[in-house]
Design an enzyme around this catalytic site. Structure first.
Site, PDB file in Angstrom:
ATOM      1  N   ARG A 177       0.818  -1.223   0.000  1.00 40.50           N
ATOM      2  CA  ARG A 177       0.000   0.000   0.000  1.00 40.50           C
ATOM      3  C   ARG A 177       0.852   1.274   0.000  1.00 40.50           C
ATOM      4  NH1 ARG A 177      -4.758  -1.335   4.452  1.00 40.50           N
ATOM      5  NH2 ARG A 177      -5.519  -3.263   3.510  1.00 40.50           N
ATOM      6  N   CYS A 188      -1.059   0.353  16.129  1.00 46.23           N
ATOM      7  CA  CYS A 188      -1.305  -0.754  17.054  1.00 46.23           C
ATOM      8  C   CYS A 188      -1.150  -0.298  18.500  1.00 46.23           C
ATOM      9  CB  CYS A 188      -0.380  -1.931  16.757  1.00 46.23           C
ATOM     10  SG  CYS A 188       1.355  -1.598  17.114  1.00 46.23           S
ATOM     11  N   GLU A 245     -10.374  -5.125  16.871  1.00 48.52           N
ATOM     12  CA  GLU A 245      -9.559  -3.945  16.603  1.00 48.52           C
ATOM     13  C   GLU A 245     -10.150  -3.215  15.398  1.00 48.52           C
ATOM     14  OE1 GLU A 245      -4.846  -2.921  16.151  1.00 48.52           O
ATOM     15  OE2 GLU A 245      -5.602  -4.636  15.031  1.00 48.52           O
TER      16      GLU A 245
END
Length: 498
Positions: free
Chosen positions: A177, A281, A383
């Site tokens: 990406r 994260c 998440e």
């Protein structure tokens, strides 16, 4: 259209597979480049190149390897603005945040500059009659790293710094990406004096990752990504006899006690929850106020602070955060917002449908806030990885400790309080790998190590710090004896003792 190549043998190498991935500009929603996706044969060639180069690099003394790291640090600082702009253009995080991404990776490279000291073994003279024992740390050979989109500079440097400084050759498979910065890092490594072949960047998708996990020449794999994939990587690479560290997802909590400085806590929580559009994260997507009075006061302050947030394009110096990385990820985040509504949580601030004039096709999601979220809901358990903050209330410190401790993820947690005894109890009892006390994002400094518990981390050794050096090396212990005057010692048929 710009084409992003592989980097093998110290130079850019165009892909031959005929397969490409689209690299978007998240600010506009338009494709800005294509990245070549490697075939297995292309990966094999890169690994063979690394294997050929590695023995000479391992034989280079640690002090000379450290000099390459020192020069790389100098080049990173010199090219900081260029790297930050490039990173921001593909990821979408604002320039200031992109610089932070690079700086936290640079700190690990600075740590790796100390590799002559870090590789020192142990020595015991006279462990037995005329017997000395010593140990040494030696590189594994060819190792690999598979890194995520959200930190395209920091996490590659977390891995490759200790690996290369320790004498290994490194194969990097970055996210397709935002792949340009990893290639630029490899170019700067060569400019710093790294021999060709020691750092190769190979782009790819799932097929490339699986080929890395199965390749017999690769001795260790470091991975950062979602927990399901991390667990699969850990199992597959481990079954193939590789050393593995696989870091997964997170659902980090911020516990707010009644005695906390609420103004400071809100400032910290807002930055940790919405910075980088929540694509970290170590973001703080859950806040847990203890007691009704704390919850009411915190909610009011959060609503006011959210109202002052500025969402803008990644080059907007006044923006607090920019777009998310892709249209698919934007849709996923908004589906979780709807899920929270369907589950009965109170949607206090809705970030769906946010648009920016002149950038209507950009991948923007406005700041979102939920209250009265129940621990049993899926939107709490999963998440979300976006600018969504959930308030999960608790009646006591004991209940607040249990919320993150019982969660499937165990990456990070923070507590906001003026009470040292409560903070100490919390840090001791909470079952989470990284704890912040009045620190909202407790990412350890480079000379400690990064790693979560439970489904946030698979493997025994953490990222960077001494654990990073241990992960990319193995210990050899030598027991030596030099008999005097050529005398022959008596035979012994029992296990030797000292």
């Amino acid at each position: 259209m710009r084409s992003i190549p592989h980097f093998v043998g110290g130079r850019a190498v165009e892909g031959t597979s005929g397969r490409f991935g689209d690299v978007f500009d998240p600010n506009t929603g338009q494709v800005q480049a294509r990245v070549a996706l490697a075939t297995k044969s292309e990966l094999d060639a890169a690994i063979a190149d690394a294997a050929a180069a590695q023995p000479a690099w391992a034989a280079t003394n640690p002090q000379r390897r450290a000099r390459v790291m020192f020069e790389f640090v100098r080049l990173l600082n010199a090219h900081m603005d260029e790297l930050a702009r490039l990173l921001s253009s593909e990821h979408g995080k604002v320039i200031a945040d992109a610089r932070g991404d690079i700086m936290r990776g640079l700190e690990v490279i600075e740590f790796a500059c100390g590799i002559p000291h870090l590789l020192k073994g142990e020595y015991t003279q006279g462990a037995g009659p005329g017997i000395d024992v010593y140990s040494m740390r030696q590189p594994l050979g060819v190792v690999a790293g598979v890194t995520p989109f959200n930190f395209p500079a920091m996490i590659p440097m977390w891995m490759m710094g200790p690996a290369i400084a320790s004498g290994n050759a490194f194969i990097l498979k970055p996210s397709e990406r935002d792949p340009s910065v990893p290639v630029r890092l490899a170019e700067l490594m060569i400019e710093a004096g790294l021999p060709p072949g020691i750092l190769n960047v190979v782009h790819g998708d799932k097929d490339c990752v699986e080929a890395i996990l199965d390749h017999p020449t690769i001795k260790a794999v470091s991975f950062v990504g979602s927990s399901d994939i991390a667990q699969s990587v850990f199992s597959r690479a481990g079954a193939n006899g590789k050393r593995v560290q696989a870091m997964g997802g997170a659902k980090n909590h911020g516990i707010v006690l009644p005695d906390a400085d609420l103004d400071q806590a809100v400032a910290d929580i807002i930055g940790a929850a919405y910075g980088s559009a929540g694509e970290r994260c170590m973001a703080l997507p859950v806040v847990t106020p203890v007691g009704e009075k704390t919850a009411v006061a915190l909610r009011e302050r959060l609503i006011a602070a959210i109202g002052g947030l500025r969402v803008g394009i990644s080059t907007d110096k006044d923006a607090h955060y920019g777009p998310v990385v892709s249209a698919a990820h934007k849709a996923r985040i908004e589906s979780y917002i709807q899920m929270g509504v369907d589950e009965g949580s109170e949607l206090v601030v809705d970030g769906r449908g946010f648009t920016l004039q002149g950038h209507e096709d950009g991948f923007f999601v406005g700041p979102t806030l939920f209250d009265h979220v129940k621990p049993s809901t899926r939107s709490y358990q999963d998440e979300i990885f976006g600018p969504v903050l959930q308030i999960v209330r608790a009646e006591s410190l004991a209940e607040a400790i249990q919320l993150p401790s019982r969660h499937q993820y165990g990456n990070g947690v923070a507590i906001f309080t003026r009470n040292g005894d409560a903070a100490r109890e919390f840090a001791d009892q909470v079952e989470i790998g990284m704890v912040g006390i009045n620190v909202p994002i407790p990412v350890p400094v480079a000379y400690h190590s990064f790693g979560g518990w439970k489904r946030s981390g698979f493997g025994d050794l953490n990222q960077y710090g001494l654990d990073g050096v241990r992960f990319y090396t193995r210990t050899k212990t030598v027991t030596q004896r030099w008999p005097k005057g050529g005398a022959v010692l008596d035979q012994s048929f029992v296990i030797p003792t000292m």
